[in-house]
Design a protein around this motif. Structure first.
Motif, PDB file in Angstrom:
ATOM      1  N   LYS A 293       1.211  -0.995  -0.014  1.00  0.00           N
ATOM      2  CA  LYS A 293       0.073  -0.043   0.215  1.00  0.00           C
ATOM      3  C   LYS A 293       1.080   0.924  -0.046  1.00  0.00           C
ATOM      4  CE  LYS A 293      -3.794   0.061   2.575  1.00  0.00           C
ATOM      5  NZ  LYS A 293      -5.037  -0.200   3.647  1.00  0.00           N
ATOM      6  N   LEU A 294       0.663   2.218  -1.239  1.00  0.00           N
ATOM      7  CA  LEU A 294       1.523   3.312  -1.479  1.00  0.00           C
ATOM      8  C   LEU A 294       0.655   4.217  -0.494  1.00  0.00           C
ATOM      9  CD1 LEU A 294       3.010   3.734  -4.529  1.00  0.00           C
ATOM     10  CD2 LEU A 294       3.682   2.059  -2.739  1.00  0.00           C
ATOM     11  N   TYR A 295      -0.842   4.204  -0.424  1.00  0.00           N
ATOM     12  CA  TYR A 295      -1.569   5.660  -0.407  1.00  0.00           C
ATOM     13  C   TYR A 295      -2.692   5.454   0.308  1.00  0.00           C
ATOM     14  CZ  TYR A 295      -4.130   9.630  -1.046  1.00  0.00           C
ATOM     15  OH  TYR A 295      -5.137  11.154  -0.380  1.00  0.00           O
TER      16      TYR A 295
ATOM     17  N   PHE B 277      -0.820  12.183  -2.357  1.00  0.00           N
ATOM     18  CA  PHE B 277      -1.843  11.226  -3.651  1.00  0.00           C
ATOM     19  C   PHE B 277       0.031  10.761  -4.357  1.00  0.00           C
ATOM     20  CE2 PHE B 277      -1.587   9.978  -8.119  1.00  0.00           C
ATOM     21  CZ  PHE B 277      -1.987   9.203  -8.129  1.00  0.00           C
ATOM     22  N   HIS B 278       0.335  12.224  -4.763  1.00  0.00           N
ATOM     23  CA  HIS B 278       1.863  11.871  -5.556  1.00  0.00           C
ATOM     24  C   HIS B 278       3.315  11.972  -5.284  1.00  0.00           C
ATOM     25  CE1 HIS B 278      -0.144  13.200  -9.579  1.00  0.00           C
ATOM     26  NE2 HIS B 278      -0.834  14.148  -8.963  1.00  0.00           N
ATOM     27  N   ARG B 279       3.385  12.317  -3.563  1.00  0.00           N
ATOM     28  CA  ARG B 279       4.581  12.282  -3.033  1.00  0.00           C
ATOM     29  C   ARG B 279       4.269  10.379  -2.362  1.00  0.00           C
ATOM     30  NH1 ARG B 279       4.645  11.483   2.309  1.00  0.00           N
ATOM     31  NH2 ARG B 279       2.512  12.437   2.606  1.00  0.00           N
ATOM     32  N   CYS B 280       3.367  10.140  -2.360  1.00  0.00           N
ATOM     33  CA  CYS B 280       2.923   8.727  -1.731  1.00  0.00           C
ATOM     34  C   CYS B 280       3.831   7.825  -3.696  1.00  0.00           C
ATOM     35  CB  CYS B 280       2.208   7.988  -1.227  1.00  0.00           C
ATOM     36  SG  CYS B 280       2.337   9.253   0.611  1.00  0.00           S
ATOM     37  N   CYS B 281       2.548   7.840  -4.197  1.00  0.00           N
ATOM     38  CA  CYS B 281       3.071   7.199  -6.040  1.00  0.00           C
ATOM     39  C   CYS B 281       3.305   7.885  -6.678  1.00  0.00           C
ATOM     40  CB  CYS B 281       1.047   7.176  -6.113  1.00  0.00           C
ATOM     41  SG  CYS B 281       0.374   6.457  -4.392  1.00  0.00           S
ATOM     42  N   ASP B 282       3.991   8.321  -7.168  1.00  0.00           N
ATOM     43  CA  ASP B 282       4.942   9.019  -8.083  1.00  0.00           C
ATOM     44  C   ASP B 282       5.729   8.420  -8.362  1.00  0.00           C
ATOM     45  OD1 ASP B 282       2.994  11.009  -8.430  1.00  0.00           O
ATOM     46  OD2 ASP B 282       4.315  12.910  -8.923  1.00  0.00           O
TER      47      ASP B 282
ATOM     48  N   TRP C 198       3.063   7.694 -12.313  1.00  0.00           N
ATOM     49  CA  TRP C 198       2.596   8.451 -12.183  1.00  0.00           C
ATOM     50  C   TRP C 198       3.081   9.567 -11.462  1.00  0.00           C
ATOM     51  CZ3 TRP C 198      -3.002   7.715 -12.855  1.00  0.00           C
ATOM     52  CH2 TRP C 198      -3.132   6.448 -12.699  1.00  0.00           C
ATOM     53  N   SER C 199       2.828  11.052 -12.099  1.00  0.00           N
ATOM     54  CA  SER C 199       3.361  12.291 -11.736  1.00  0.00           C
ATOM     55  C   SER C 199       3.123  13.612 -11.988  1.00  0.00           C
ATOM     56  CB  SER C 199       4.307  12.754 -13.414  1.00  0.00           C
ATOM     57  OG  SER C 199       3.620  12.810 -14.464  1.00  0.00           O
ATOM     58  N   SER C 200       3.240  14.070 -11.035  1.00  0.00           N
ATOM     59  CA  SER C 200       3.004  15.857 -10.507  1.00  0.00           C
ATOM     60  C   SER C 200       3.124  16.771 -11.131  1.00  0.00           C
ATOM     61  CB  SER C 200       3.165  15.635  -9.298  1.00  0.00           C
ATOM     62  OG  SER C 200       4.471  15.865  -8.652  1.00  0.00           O
ATOM     63  N   GLN C 201       3.805  16.413 -12.858  1.00  0.00           N
ATOM     64  CA  GLN C 201       3.763  17.533 -13.434  1.00  0.00           C
ATOM     65  C   GLN C 201       3.026  18.660 -14.435  1.00  0.00           C
ATOM     66  OE1 GLN C 201       4.278  14.268 -16.798  1.00  0.00           O
ATOM     67  NE2 GLN C 201       2.917  14.824 -17.840  1.00  0.00           N
ATOM     68  N   THR C 202       3.251  19.389 -14.090  1.00  0.00           N
ATOM     69  CA  THR C 202       2.441  20.925 -14.778  1.00  0.00           C
ATOM     70  C   THR C 202       1.756  20.941 -15.792  1.00  0.00           C
ATOM     71  OG1 THR C 202       4.430  22.043 -14.681  1.00  0.00           O
ATOM     72  CG2 THR C 202       3.357  22.273 -12.458  1.00  0.00           C
ATOM     73  N   ASN C 203       1.708  19.988 -16.989  1.00  0.00           N
ATOM     74  CA  ASN C 203       1.438  19.809 -18.213  1.00  0.00           C
ATOM     75  C   ASN C 203       1.333  18.825 -18.064  1.00  0.00           C
ATOM     76  OD1 ASN C 203       2.786  22.279 -18.919  1.00  0.00           O
ATOM     77  ND2 ASN C 203       4.790  21.637 -19.666  1.00  0.00           N
ATOM     78  N   ALA C 204      -0.408  18.708 -18.472  1.00  0.00           N
ATOM     79  CA  ALA C 204      -1.342  17.541 -18.428  1.00  0.00           C
ATOM     80  C   ALA C 204      -0.728  16.666 -19.153  1.00  0.00           C
ATOM     81  CB  ALA C 204      -2.395  17.898 -18.441  1.00  0.00           C
ATOM     82  N   GLU C 205      -1.039  15.370 -19.281  1.00  0.00           N
ATOM     83  CA  GLU C 205      -0.147  15.078 -20.551  1.00  0.00           C
ATOM     84  C   GLU C 205      -1.071  12.869 -20.377  1.00  0.00           C
ATOM     85  OE1 GLU C 205       3.765  12.879 -22.171  1.00  0.00           O
ATOM     86  OE2 GLU C 205       4.294  14.319 -20.425  1.00  0.00           O
TER      87      GLU C 205
ATOM     88  N   TYR D 275     -10.269   5.544  -1.632  1.00  0.00           N
ATOM     89  CA  TYR D 275      -9.693   4.729  -2.833  1.00  0.00           C
ATOM     90  C   TYR D 275      -8.160   4.759  -2.220  1.00  0.00           C
ATOM     91  CZ  TYR D 275      -6.868   9.216  -4.110  1.00  0.00           C
ATOM     92  OH  TYR D 275      -6.779  10.509  -4.569  1.00  0.00           O
ATOM     93  N   GLU D 276      -7.364   3.620  -2.553  1.00  0.00           N
ATOM     94  CA  GLU D 276      -6.515   2.932  -2.685  1.00  0.00           C
ATOM     95  C   GLU D 276      -5.678   3.056  -3.664  1.00  0.00           C
ATOM     96  OE1 GLU D 276      -6.554   1.185   2.128  1.00  0.00           O
ATOM     97  OE2 GLU D 276      -8.166  -0.551  -0.129  1.00  0.00           O
ATOM     98  N   VAL D 277      -4.406   3.003  -3.220  1.00  0.00           N
ATOM     99  CA  VAL D 277      -2.898   2.228  -4.827  1.00  0.00           C
ATOM    100  C   VAL D 277      -2.309   1.764  -4.022  1.00  0.00           C
ATOM    101  CG1 VAL D 277      -1.429   3.333  -5.859  1.00  0.00           C
ATOM    102  CG2 VAL D 277      -3.427   4.590  -5.402  1.00  0.00           C
ATOM    103  N   PHE D 278      -1.762   0.676  -4.465  1.00  0.00           N
ATOM    104  CA  PHE D 278      -0.527   0.508  -4.155  1.00  0.00           C
ATOM    105  C   PHE D 278       0.183  -0.585  -5.323  1.00  0.00           C
ATOM    106  CE2 PHE D 278      -4.518  -1.116  -2.384  1.00  0.00           C
ATOM    107  CZ  PHE D 278      -4.478  -1.443  -1.290  1.00  0.00           C
ATOM    108  N   TYR D 279       1.258  -0.619  -4.439  1.00  0.00           N
ATOM    109  CA  TYR D 279       2.665  -0.929  -5.622  1.00  0.00           C
ATOM    110  C   TYR D 279       2.613  -2.633  -5.845  1.00  0.00           C
ATOM    111  CZ  TYR D 279       6.758  -2.988  -6.915  1.00  0.00           C
ATOM    112  OH  TYR D 279       8.031  -3.377  -7.411  1.00  0.00           O
ATOM    113  N   VAL D 280       2.968  -3.008  -7.151  1.00  0.00           N
ATOM    114  CA  VAL D 280       2.200  -4.529  -7.374  1.00  0.00           C
ATOM    115  C   VAL D 280       3.386  -5.211  -8.360  1.00  0.00           C
ATOM    116  CG1 VAL D 280       1.318  -6.128  -8.927  1.00  0.00           C
ATOM    117  CG2 VAL D 280      -0.169  -3.913  -8.310  1.00  0.00           C
ATOM    118  N   ARG D 281       4.373  -5.740  -7.377  1.00  0.00           N
ATOM    119  CA  ARG D 281       5.417  -6.288  -7.324  1.00  0.00           C
ATOM    120  C   ARG D 281       5.121  -8.104  -7.505  1.00  0.00           C
ATOM    121  NH1 ARG D 281       9.507  -9.416  -4.912  1.00  0.00           N
ATOM    122  NH2 ARG D 281       9.001 -10.205  -2.569  1.00  0.00           N
ATOM    123  N   LEU D 282       5.765  -8.240  -9.493  1.00  0.00           N
ATOM    124  CA  LEU D 282       5.343  -8.724 -10.293  1.00  0.00           C
ATOM    125  C   LEU D 282       6.533  -9.266 -10.479  1.00  0.00           C
ATOM    126  CD1 LEU D 282       4.405  -6.886 -12.706  1.00  0.00           C
ATOM    127  CD2 LEU D 282       3.123  -8.358 -11.284  1.00  0.00           C
TER     128      LEU D 282
END
Length: 171
Positions: free
Chosen positions: A26-28, A40-45, A70-77, A164-171
């Protein structure tokens, strides 16, 4: 997530990437992070292979998986992410991605966002800031198999999230 739900998601990941899920980290968690997108961005970017689980105020449980970061860039993409998918835990259905070039949407004022189909902006725990898009043949990026209300409980595109929760999936 129950064991059968984990197995359901894991089989979809294995089918697309040829590897089993070894661990979910669990990241967030929005309720613990106050729903704040900075947290969210601090934990998941910059972390690949994330699973996003959402529970709506209508008690629907759905989400998405992406190998992109994920990223917290200022230009949406939009970012490319072959193998990304949406899912409904309630319906035990996977919704495959149709346009890998628009798998996720990254922007500093958005949380986890999958194409034009799920996106979180602002604080979705306090206001209707979780959006889902109904089927629209001209700009639909996921194949909902004709299921108009695949993700939202009413087909409404603006819904509240309880969590909502965000998980890192270790493969």
């Amino acid at each position: 997530m129950k064991e059968d739900e984990f197995n359901f998601i894991n089989s979809s990941i294995k089918e697309r990437f040829g590897r089993e899920t070894k661990e979910l980290i669990k990241l967030y968690q929005a309720t613990l992070g106050g729903g704040d997108l900075t947290n969210f961005h601090r934990c998941c970017d910059n972390i690949p292979n994330t699973l996003v689980l959402i529970k709506s105020a209508g008690n629907r449980r759905f989400g998405g998986f992406t190998a992109a970061k994920w990223s917290s860039q200022t230009n949406a993409e939009y970012k490319e992410a072959p193998g990304s998918f949406l899912f409904s835990l309630d319906k035990q259905k996977i919704y495959s991605h149709k346009n890998n070039g628009r798998a996720i949407y990254v922007f500093n004022t958005f949380g986890p966002s999958f194409g034009n189909d799920i996106y979180i902006s602002g604080n979705c725990l306090k206001e209707k800031r979780l959006y889902t898009k109904e089927i629209n043949p001209s700009n639909c990026y996921y194949n909902y198999d004709g299921d108009k209300n695949a993700l939202s409980e009413s087909g409404d595109k603006y819904i509240y999230a309880l969590e909502y929760e965000v998980f890192y999936v270790r493969l």
